[in-house]
Motif scaffolding. Structure first.
Motif, mmCIF file in Angstrom:
data_model
loop_
_atom_site.group_PDB
_atom_site.id
_atom_site.type_symbol
_atom_site.label_atom_id
_atom_site.label_comp_id
_atom_site.label_asym_id
_atom_site.label_seq_id
_atom_site.Cartn_x
_atom_site.Cartn_y
_atom_site.Cartn_z
ATOM 1 N N ASP A 149 -21.801 -25.756 -2.695
ATOM 2 C CA ASP A 149 -22.564 -26.752 -1.926
ATOM 3 C C ASP A 149 -23.205 -26.215 -0.644
ATOM 4 N N ARG A 150 -23.309 -24.898 -0.508
ATOM 5 C CA ARG A 150 -23.998 -24.327 0.653
ATOM 6 C C ARG A 150 -25.493 -24.264 0.387
ATOM 7 N N ASN A 151 -26.289 -24.329 1.438
ATOM 8 C CA ASN A 151 -27.734 -24.182 1.343
ATOM 9 C C ASN A 151 -28.099 -22.721 1.547
ATOM 10 N N LYS B 6 -39.806 -19.061 1.131
ATOM 11 C CA LYS B 6 -38.673 -19.251 0.233
ATOM 12 C C LYS B 6 -38.151 -20.673 0.329
ATOM 13 N N THR B 7 -37.750 -21.201 -0.814
ATOM 14 C CA THR B 7 -37.217 -22.557 -0.878
ATOM 15 C C THR B 7 -35.711 -22.529 -0.656
ATOM 16 N N ILE B 8 -35.226 -23.456 0.140
ATOM 17 C CA ILE B 8 -33.787 -23.576 0.366
ATOM 18 C C ILE B 8 -33.211 -24.460 -0.734
ATOM 19 N N ASN B 9 -32.172 -23.967 -1.392
ATOM 20 C CA ASN B 9 -31.513 -24.688 -2.474
ATOM 21 C C ASN B 9 -30.045 -24.903 -2.141
ATOM 22 N N ARG B 10 -29.464 -25.951 -2.706
ATOM 23 C CA ARG B 10 -28.030 -26.222 -2.540
ATOM 24 C C ARG B 10 -27.298 -25.672 -3.759
ATOM 25 N N CYS B 11 -26.298 -24.834 -3.517
ATOM 26 C CA CYS B 11 -25.511 -24.230 -4.590
ATOM 27 C C CYS B 11 -24.679 -25.304 -5.293
ATOM 28 N N GLY B 12 -24.728 -25.304 -6.615
ATOM 29 C CA GLY B 12 -23.966 -26.258 -7.411
ATOM 30 C C GLY B 12 -22.487 -25.926 -7.496
ATOM 31 N N ILE B 13 -22.088 -24.772 -6.954
ATOM 32 C CA ILE B 13 -20.679 -24.363 -6.966
ATOM 33 C C ILE B 13 -20.033 -24.630 -5.606
ATOM 34 N N LEU C 75 -29.180 -26.165 -12.560
ATOM 35 C CA LEU C 75 -28.113 -25.826 -11.615
ATOM 36 C C LEU C 75 -28.460 -24.546 -10.860
ATOM 37 N N PHE C 76 -28.444 -24.604 -9.533
ATOM 38 C CA PHE C 76 -28.669 -23.433 -8.686
ATOM 39 C C PHE C 76 -27.318 -22.837 -8.323
ATOM 40 N N ILE C 77 -27.202 -21.505 -8.415
ATOM 41 C CA ILE C 77 -25.977 -20.791 -8.049
ATOM 42 C C ILE C 77 -26.350 -19.717 -7.036
ATOM 43 N N CYS C 78 -25.730 -19.761 -5.857
ATOM 44 C CA CYS C 78 -26.026 -18.769 -4.817
ATOM 45 C C CYS C 78 -25.497 -17.399 -5.229
ATOM 46 N N GLU C 79 -25.987 -16.356 -4.555
ATOM 47 C CA GLU C 79 -25.597 -14.994 -4.902
ATOM 48 C C GLU C 79 -24.099 -14.751 -4.760
ATOM 49 N N SER C 80 -23.482 -15.313 -3.722
ATOM 50 C CA SER C 80 -22.051 -15.054 -3.527
ATOM 51 C C SER C 80 -21.217 -15.718 -4.620
ATOM 52 N N CYS C 81 -21.585 -16.927 -5.042
ATOM 53 C CA CYS C 81 -20.857 -17.592 -6.128
ATOM 54 C C CYS C 81 -21.097 -16.875 -7.454
#
Length: 60
Positions: free
Chosen positions: A11-13, A2-9, A23-29
């Motif tokens: 900023d967590r990896n 799996k690739t680690i991405n930085r959330c655009g909301i 734009l990457f958005i993490c599941e919690s955002c």
């Protein structure tokens, strides 16, 4: 792998989330955005962050 991405909301990896164009958005955002009501103070924060979405240009 799996690739680690930085959330655009936030900023967590993280490895879990969605890509909307560039734009990457993490599941919690993603969950927070979906649960936020328009009258909520966080609503305008999310709107401003989502303005960073730019469509990918297709060259033909």
């Amino acid at each position: 792998m799996k690739t680690i991405n930085r959330c655009g909301i936030c900023d967590r990896n993280t490895t879990e989330g969605i890509h909307i164009y560039q734009l990457f958005i993490c599941e919690s955002c993603e969950k927070e955005i979906l649960e936020t009501e328009p009258g909520d103070a966080r609503y305008s924060f999310y709107i401003n962050k989502l303005k960073n979405i730019t469509p990918t240009k297709i060259h033909s």
